[in-house]
Design a protein around this motif. Structure first.
Motif, PDB file in Angstrom:
ATOM      1  N   LEU A  74      38.188  40.398  44.027  1.00  0.00           N
ATOM      2  CA  LEU A  74      38.687  39.502  42.342  1.00  0.00           C
ATOM      3  C   LEU A  74      38.772  40.548  41.539  1.00  0.00           C
ATOM      4  O   LEU A  74      39.493  40.741  40.553  1.00  0.00           O
ATOM      5  CB  LEU A  74      36.943  39.230  41.769  1.00  0.00           C
ATOM      6  N   SER A  77      42.823  40.880  42.269  1.00  0.00           N
ATOM      7  CA  SER A  77      42.768  39.743  42.048  1.00  0.00           C
ATOM      8  C   SER A  77      43.971  39.467  43.159  1.00  0.00           C
ATOM      9  O   SER A  77      45.093  38.762  42.938  1.00  0.00           O
ATOM     10  CB  SER A  77      44.435  39.799  40.861  1.00  0.00           C
ATOM     11  N   SER A  78      43.630  39.184  44.352  1.00  0.00           N
ATOM     12  CA  SER A  78      44.110  38.956  45.562  1.00  0.00           C
ATOM     13  C   SER A  78      42.785  37.621  46.239  1.00  0.00           C
ATOM     14  O   SER A  78      42.925  38.030  47.434  1.00  0.00           O
ATOM     15  CB  SER A  78      44.295  40.640  46.263  1.00  0.00           C
ATOM     16  N   TRP A  79      42.267  36.803  45.975  1.00  0.00           N
ATOM     17  CA  TRP A  79      41.306  35.929  45.643  1.00  0.00           C
ATOM     18  C   TRP A  79      42.226  35.087  46.553  1.00  0.00           C
ATOM     19  O   TRP A  79      42.988  33.914  46.860  1.00  0.00           O
ATOM     20  CB  TRP A  79      40.989  35.323  44.797  1.00  0.00           C
TER      21      TRP A  79
END
Length: 117
Positions: A74, A77-79
């Motif tokens: 999270l 920003s690479s879920w």
């Protein structure tokens, strides 16, 4: 028998997530993989301890590992569920290698101790 069934369920959960198969079993098998693999790896590293304590530490550490992985995904920003499953699989493999090396070192120490007597 239970170990093999659990292992097969974990492999199925990982494959379902990695291949992105849409099935109702995904809801059960993928979280099972995410919890059991790190817990089994850590419990295996603590094999010479009390089994109940080893299992408790393994499950607690598994939950911590999964929460930290989710937080890192999270924050950056690479879920990605696939990346999470792959990361847990790599971590589980790494812990398996550590178990094999640890057992090999213990066997070597036991053999050296027997030779000195």
């Amino acid at each position: 028998m239970i170990r093999w069934t659990l292992a097969l369920a974990c492999v199925a959960g990982a494959l379902i997530a990695l291949i992105d198969i849409d099935t109702p079993l995904r809801v059960v098998l993928t979280p099972l993989f995410m919890i059991v693999v790190p817990a089994a790896g850590i419990s295996g590293l603590l094999r010479d301890r009390d089994p109940v304590e080893s299992l408790a530490v393994g499950v607690a550490a598994s939950l911590v590992i999964n929460v930290l992985l989710a937080q890192a995904m999270l924050v950056f920003s690479s879920w990605s569920p696939r990346a999470g499953v792959a990361t847990i699989a790599v971590l589980g493999g790494f812990m398996y290698v550590l178990q094999v090396l640890y057992r090999g070192a213990a066997v070597m120490r036991a053999e050296q101790g027997a030779k000195t007597r």
